[in-house]
Design a protein around this motif. Sequence first.
Motif, mmCIF file in Angstrom:
data_model
loop_
_atom_site.group_PDB
_atom_site.id
_atom_site.type_symbol
_atom_site.label_atom_id
_atom_site.label_comp_id
_atom_site.label_asym_id
_atom_site.label_seq_id
_atom_site.Cartn_x
_atom_site.Cartn_y
_atom_site.Cartn_z
ATOM 1 N N PHE A 64 48.311 31.712 51.664
ATOM 2 C CA PHE A 64 47.889 30.724 50.687
ATOM 3 C C PHE A 64 48.759 30.932 49.447
ATOM 4 N N ILE A 65 49.480 29.888 49.042
ATOM 5 C CA ILE A 65 50.468 30.011 47.969
ATOM 6 C C ILE A 65 50.119 29.130 46.779
ATOM 7 N N LEU A 66 50.184 29.743 45.590
ATOM 8 C CA LEU A 66 50.012 29.047 44.312
ATOM 9 C C LEU A 66 51.228 29.317 43.442
ATOM 10 N N GLY A 67 51.514 28.428 42.486
ATOM 11 C CA GLY A 67 52.599 28.765 41.577
ATOM 12 C C GLY A 67 53.183 27.593 40.830
ATOM 13 N N ALA A 68 54.493 27.736 40.552
ATOM 14 C CA ALA A 68 55.208 26.762 39.729
ATOM 15 C C ALA A 68 56.622 26.613 40.277
ATOM 16 N N GLY A 69 57.054 25.354 40.444
ATOM 17 C CA GLY A 69 58.396 25.135 40.978
ATOM 18 C C GLY A 69 58.882 23.723 40.708
ATOM 19 N N LEU A 127 56.068 32.087 42.886
ATOM 20 C CA LEU A 127 54.938 31.896 43.790
ATOM 21 C C LEU A 127 54.077 33.145 43.887
ATOM 22 N N TYR A 128 52.763 32.937 43.898
ATOM 23 C CA TYR A 128 51.804 33.999 44.171
ATOM 24 C C TYR A 128 51.193 33.690 45.534
ATOM 25 N N ALA A 129 51.257 34.655 46.436
ATOM 26 C CA ALA A 129 50.767 34.434 47.797
ATOM 27 C C ALA A 129 49.733 35.484 48.179
ATOM 28 N N SER A 130 48.762 35.058 48.958
ATOM 29 C CA SER A 130 47.751 35.986 49.479
ATOM 30 C C SER A 130 47.209 35.410 50.787
ATOM 31 N N GLU A 131 46.246 36.117 51.372
ATOM 32 C CA GLU A 131 45.608 35.592 52.589
ATOM 33 C C GLU A 131 44.587 34.503 52.253
ATOM 34 N N GLY A 132 44.360 34.269 50.956
ATOM 35 C CA GLY A 132 43.414 33.225 50.552
ATOM 36 C C GLY A 132 41.967 33.596 50.794
ATOM 37 N N GLN A 133 41.703 34.905 50.767
ATOM 38 C CA GLN A 133 40.359 35.392 51.079
ATOM 39 C C GLN A 133 39.510 35.548 49.818
ATOM 40 N N PRO A 134 38.165 35.517 49.979
ATOM 41 C CA PRO A 134 37.295 35.918 48.868
ATOM 42 C C PRO A 134 37.486 37.412 48.601
ATOM 43 N N GLY A 135 36.978 37.892 47.475
ATOM 44 C CA GLY A 135 37.096 39.311 47.143
ATOM 45 C C GLY A 135 36.985 39.509 45.648
ATOM 46 N N VAL A 194 52.337 32.733 37.386
ATOM 47 C CA VAL A 194 52.923 33.891 38.074
ATOM 48 C C VAL A 194 53.563 34.749 36.987
ATOM 49 N N ILE A 195 53.145 36.006 36.929
ATOM 50 C CA ILE A 195 53.539 36.900 35.834
ATOM 51 C C ILE A 195 54.105 38.194 36.404
ATOM 52 N N VAL A 196 55.233 38.645 35.871
ATOM 53 C CA VAL A 196 55.729 40.002 36.142
ATOM 54 C C VAL A 196 56.001 40.643 34.785
ATOM 55 N N SER A 197 55.421 41.815 34.544
ATOM 56 C CA SER A 197 55.465 42.401 33.201
ATOM 57 C C SER A 197 56.891 42.625 32.707
ATOM 58 N N MET A 254 51.160 39.761 38.516
ATOM 59 C CA MET A 254 49.844 39.154 38.718
ATOM 60 C C MET A 254 49.997 37.670 38.994
ATOM 61 N N GLY A 255 49.042 37.137 39.710
ATOM 62 C CA GLY A 255 49.009 35.695 39.916
ATOM 63 C C GLY A 255 47.572 35.248 40.066
ATOM 64 N N GLY A 256 47.397 33.948 40.184
ATOM 65 C CA GLY A 256 46.050 33.411 40.351
ATOM 66 C C GLY A 256 45.942 32.031 39.748
ATOM 67 N N THR A 257 44.848 31.799 39.052
ATOM 68 C CA THR A 257 44.633 30.476 38.464
ATOM 69 C C THR A 257 43.791 30.621 37.204
ATOM 70 N N PHE A 258 44.013 29.735 36.239
ATOM 71 C CA PHE A 258 43.144 29.708 35.066
ATOM 72 C C PHE A 258 42.942 28.262 34.631
ATOM 73 N N ILE A 259 41.838 28.051 33.923
ATOM 74 C CA ILE A 259 41.509 26.710 33.421
ATOM 75 C C ILE A 259 41.570 26.731 31.899
ATOM 76 N N ILE A 260 42.272 25.761 31.341
ATOM 77 C CA ILE A 260 42.121 25.500 29.910
ATOM 78 C C ILE A 260 40.896 24.593 29.820
ATOM 79 N N GLN A 261 39.769 25.182 29.427
ATOM 80 C CA GLN A 261 38.491 24.465 29.494
ATOM 81 C C GLN A 261 38.284 23.520 28.314
ATOM 82 N N LYS A 262 38.811 23.917 27.153
ATOM 83 C CA LYS A 262 38.688 23.082 25.950
ATOM 84 C C LYS A 262 39.999 23.101 25.203
ATOM 85 N N GLY A 263 40.267 22.016 24.479
ATOM 86 C CA GLY A 263 41.469 21.958 23.653
ATOM 87 C C GLY A 263 42.575 21.128 24.279
ATOM 88 N N LYS A 264 43.772 21.297 23.722
ATOM 89 C CA LYS A 264 44.954 20.573 24.198
ATOM 90 C C LYS A 264 46.111 21.542 24.364
#
Length: 297
Positions: free
Chosen positions: A75-80, A142-150, A234-237, A185-195
């Motif tokens: 399961f792949i998430l990211g930016a391209g 790209l951030y990839a995983s097995e797409g599992q809960p955890g 997708v972040i690498v320190s 690190m990778g994953g997802t986040f929501i900008i819940q309020k604002g612009k």
Amino acid sequence: VLQKGLKENFADAQVSVVDCPDLTKEPFNFPAKGICGKPRIADVGGVPYLIPIAQKEKVYDLNTVAKDIELPGAFILGAGAVSSKVLGINAELIPIVQTKSEKKPAVNGSYVAQINPADKGCLLEKYSSKYTDCEFGLLANLYASEGQPGKVIEVKASGRTGELNFVSCLRQTLEKHYGEKPVGMGGTFIIQKGKAKIHIMPPEFSACPLNTDEDVNNWLKFFEMKAPLICQPVIVSRDPGFDLRVEHTHCFSHHGEGGHYHQDTSPDSVQYLGYFQPAELLFRIDRPQETHLVGRD
């Protein structure tokens, strides 16, 4: 580590370990339930294939990438960027793909953000509404995983008091703490309020070489977009010497806006909620031989 760093840049920040929410539900509607299981990051191609002159022959496939990173069916998430061979134009790709496995075909939940030819605004469309492939072009993080809960790292931050955007704050916090040791690190986040300030690449590649950040910014189209925005970071320190793009975030929404995230533009009211997973492995695919640092933010 993250909570301490975020508190230097946001009025309120809380970081905890929680069960990953079911990402097949609103507002995500992803094709996989979670971001856990063999987490890894892939940096494919790179900005030098776009700038100074686009190398349109650089086309990749997410199903192939999944095999290259030794996780077929990932399961792949990211930016391209989109494949201009498929779309006929240049545009931002927000990859959200359950890649194909021996048992199942791929499920492409990606979005495309392009400049609307009608009004020069943002046109956000589901990739699968027009195309059946899993291709992309030029570059992707790209951030990839097995797409599992955890278990995942839940990050809440609101009221930005510093200059750094949410993603840069996370990355620089990691770099400051872990120093020479790269942490991804990778994953997802929501900008819940604002612009937020978001860019979309024009449909035509630049005919003139883009040689400086100023050239690039004059070529890109910038917008202010409103929450809620669902973002794929997708972040690498720090770059351990692989010519990485150390942070890259694209976002989509259910109100027709999306693209490449730069910064929130409403620091007082902004609210972030994210779910992250540290990666175990880093893969560098088709690294450009000739490189530069233009257009990396």
